[in-house]
Design an enzyme around this catalytic site. Structure first.
Site, PDB file in Angstrom:
ATOM      1  N   LYS A  20      -3.442 -11.735  -8.166  1.00 57.25           N
ATOM      2  CA  LYS A  20      -4.775 -12.152  -7.730  1.00 57.25           C
ATOM      3  C   LYS A  20      -5.871 -11.253  -8.284  1.00 57.25           C
ATOM      4  O   LYS A  20      -5.612 -10.127  -8.717  1.00 57.25           O
ATOM      5  CB  LYS A  20      -4.837 -12.132  -6.207  1.00 57.25           C
ATOM      6  N   LYS A  30       0.842  -1.209   0.000  1.00 59.66           N
ATOM      7  CA  LYS A  30       0.000   0.000   0.000  1.00 59.66           C
ATOM      8  C   LYS A  30       0.867   1.246   0.000  1.00 59.66           C
ATOM      9  O   LYS A  30       0.560   2.230  -0.674  1.00 59.66           O
ATOM     10  CB  LYS A  30      -0.923   0.011   1.223  1.00 59.66           C
ATOM     11  N   LYS A  45     -10.065  -5.683  -6.391  1.00 58.07           N
ATOM     12  CA  LYS A  45     -10.847  -4.508  -6.779  1.00 58.07           C
ATOM     13  C   LYS A  45      -9.949  -3.422  -7.328  1.00 58.07           C
ATOM     14  O   LYS A  45     -10.348  -2.633  -8.156  1.00 58.07           O
ATOM     15  CB  LYS A  45     -11.565  -3.940  -5.557  1.00 58.07           C
TER      16      LYS A  45
HETATM   17  P1  TYM Z   1     -10.948  -7.598   1.492  1.00 58.91           P
HETATM   18  O1  TYM Z   1     -12.120  -6.691   1.566  1.00 58.91           O
HETATM   19  O2  TYM Z   1      -9.780  -7.144   0.685  1.00 58.91           O
HETATM   20  O3  TYM Z   1     -11.366  -9.021   0.982  1.00 58.91           O
HETATM   21  C1  TYM Z   1     -12.427  -9.731   1.586  1.00 58.91           C
HETATM   22  C2  TYM Z   1     -12.159 -11.221   1.582  1.00 58.91           C
HETATM   23  O4  TYM Z   1     -11.990 -11.699   0.258  1.00 58.91           O
HETATM   24  C3  TYM Z   1     -10.764 -12.417   0.155  1.00 58.91           C
HETATM   25  N1  TYM Z   1     -10.188 -12.204  -1.177  1.00 58.91           N
HETATM   26  C4  TYM Z   1      -9.695 -13.189  -1.937  1.00 58.91           C
HETATM   27  N2  TYM Z   1      -9.599 -14.521  -1.737  1.00 58.91           N
HETATM   28  C5  TYM Z   1      -9.060 -15.265  -2.722  1.00 58.91           C
HETATM   29  N3  TYM Z   1      -8.634 -14.751  -3.899  1.00 58.91           N
HETATM   30  C6  TYM Z   1      -8.712 -13.433  -4.149  1.00 58.91           C
HETATM   31  N4  TYM Z   1      -8.310 -12.951  -5.323  1.00 58.91           N
HETATM   32  C7  TYM Z   1      -9.255 -12.586  -3.149  1.00 58.91           C
HETATM   33  N5  TYM Z   1      -9.478 -11.251  -3.057  1.00 58.91           N
HETATM   34  C8  TYM Z   1     -10.040 -11.038  -1.838  1.00 58.91           C
HETATM   35  C9  TYM Z   1      -9.874 -11.826   1.236  1.00 58.91           C
HETATM   36  O5  TYM Z   1      -8.858 -12.734   1.595  1.00 58.91           O
HETATM   37  C10 TYM Z   1     -10.870 -11.585   2.341  1.00 58.91           C
HETATM   38  O6  TYM Z   1     -11.087 -12.763   3.084  1.00 58.91           O
HETATM   39  N6  TYM Z   1      -8.658  -6.825   5.819  1.00 58.91           N
HETATM   40  C11 TYM Z   1      -9.781  -7.499   5.208  1.00 58.91           C
HETATM   41  C12 TYM Z   1     -11.110  -7.152   5.853  1.00 58.91           C
HETATM   42  C13 TYM Z   1     -11.120  -7.360   7.320  1.00 58.91           C
HETATM   43  C14 TYM Z   1     -11.176  -8.621   7.971  1.00 58.91           C
HETATM   44  C15 TYM Z   1     -11.175  -8.324   9.366  1.00 58.91           C
HETATM   45  C16 TYM Z   1     -11.224  -9.948   7.531  1.00 58.91           C
HETATM   46  C17 TYM Z   1     -11.095  -6.394   8.260  1.00 58.91           C
HETATM   47  N7  TYM Z   1     -11.126  -6.967   9.503  1.00 58.91           N
HETATM   48  C18 TYM Z   1     -11.228  -9.340  10.314  1.00 58.91           C
HETATM   49  C19 TYM Z   1     -11.264 -10.951   8.481  1.00 58.91           C
HETATM   50  C20 TYM Z   1     -11.259 -10.645   9.862  1.00 58.91           C
HETATM   51  C21 TYM Z   1      -9.823  -7.093   3.761  1.00 58.91           C
HETATM   52  O7  TYM Z   1      -9.372  -6.039   3.390  1.00 58.91           O
HETATM   53  O8  TYM Z   1     -10.459  -7.963   2.971  1.00 58.91           O
END
Ligand code: TYM
Length: 335
Positions: free
Chosen positions: A197, A114, A200
């Site tokens: 991967k 980031k 968004k």
């Molecule tokens: P975020 O919003 O980026 O993504 C949400 C979930 O989707 C999964 N994910 C993927 N899995 C496999 N392949 C991909 N290409 C892919 N892109 C996204 C992410 O692994 C995630 O599980 N920090 C987290 C949000 C968060 C969170 C938490 C999650 C905040 N607090 C506590 C679990 C527990 C995030 O930015 O996810």
């Protein structure tokens, strides 16, 4: 009291859900709500690291809620809530930050990424992203956290912070949570741009969203990166091609995958045909979600009700944890 395991996970409201979110995380949420005590939330505090304007923030939060419901999360089975409806999380975040060190936070890969992507906005929230995530998880004393592969290191940090708190106060108050995918490796769904991967923020055309209309979806898939084709039988697939096969594997029938695999191995593959099939299968797969998304989007009363019920249930659990944490730390008890 129940002995069910506690499950928690969340998604940032930074756009529509894509197939990476679905297969990496949300699909497991839907399964896990059947047998566990589940908390699934929308991580709107976390989204502030990129400074969204209030209107975008609100519409993105609504979109994630709609898509949570559209894919089958059931507010009767799981607690669905908004992170900012739980100020107890922010309080726990503050406590955890006192025991989180610059060195370890600066070493987190997502922070470094980031910082590279947004050199003019390396804010303290980005640095302490893993402590906020830890607070999200341990505020409900969660055991299991269904997430994709990209969150593995954040989960390691959560385990470190939970252990550190326990050690510091000589308690076993917080369970040490694990990143979970039904005993399998955590998943990384690739995008369409040839490497890395699905995400968004990986650029236009890389991600397939659950809400993409069929024409747009088709176009994106047809534009996916390929190469000039294999030149030897049974040649190893380069990353861009492997990615297409990985996507085929998650949405298509096994015999379709076998067919194209054979074509590749015999050097007869026509990528146009493969992409056409992939697009069709993706459209079929996402169709029921799209219909439900459309229906739910116009029902603000229902959505508000779901959020209010979720906030109440989540706060009950969070308040209990925070009251105990305050006592363990040595603060005055006023609850
Ligand atoms: P975020 O919003 O980026 O993504 C949400 C979930 O989707 C999964 N994910 C993927 N899995 C496999 N392949 C991909 N290409 C892919 N892109 C996204 C992410 O692994 C995630 O599980 N920090 C987290 C949000 C968060 C969170 C938490 C999650 C905040 N607090 C506590 C679990 C527990 C995030 O930015 O996810």
């Amino acid at each position: 009291m129940t002995n069910k395991e506690i499950v928690l996970s969340g998604i940032r409201p930074t756009g529509n859900l894509h197939l990476g979110n679905y297969f990496g995380a949300v699909k497991n949420f839907v399964k896990m709500q059947e047998t566990n005590t589940c908390f699934f939330f929308i991580a709107d505090y976390h989204s502030l690291t990129t400074h969204p304007n209030p209107r975008d923030l609100q519409s993105n939060v609504k979109q994630v809620l709609v898509e949570y419901l559209a894919v089958g999360l059931d507010p009767e089975k799981a607690t669905l809530y908004l992170q900012s409806d739980l100020p107890e999380t922010a309080e726990l975040y503050l406590f955890l930050n006192m025991n989180a060190y610059m060195g370890e936070l600066e070493r987190v890969t997502t922070f470094k990424e980031k910082a590279r992507q947004q050199p003019n906005n390396i804010n303290a929230g980005l640095l302490t992203y893993p402590t906020l995530m830890a607070a999200d998880i341990i505020i409900h004393k969660a055991d299991k956290v269904p997430v994709g592969k990209d969150q593995e290191q954040n989960l390691e940090m959560t385990r470190t912070f939970a252990r550190r708190f326990n050690n510091m106060y000589g308690t076993e108050f917080f369970p040490i949570p694990t990143a979970y995918n039904f005993g399998e490796q955590l998943v990384k769904i690739p995008g369409l741009d040839g490497s890395g991967k699905m995400g968004k923020s990986e650029g236009e055309g890389n991600a397939i969203f659950l809400n993409d209309d069929p024409k747009k979806l088709h176009k994106k898939v047809m534009r996916a990166v390929t190469d000039s084709g294999p030149t030897e039988m049974n040649q190893e697939k380069p990353e861009a091609i492997q990615n297409l096969f990985s996507l085929l594997k998650i949405v298509s029938k096994p015999d379709v995958v076998v067919y194209f695999n054979d074509q590749y191995n015999n050097c007869n593959i026509r990528y146009g045909d493969l992409k056409k099939q992939l697009a069709e299968d993706m459209i079929t797969f996402t169709e029921p979600f799209r219909e439900k998304i459309a229906g739910l989007s116009s029902n603000d009363d229902y959505l508000n009700r779901v959020m209010n019920i979720g906030a109440e249930k989540a706060r009950e659990s969070a308040r209990k944890t925070i009251a105990e944490v305050r006592q363990i730390i040595g603060f005055r008890k006023y609850y």
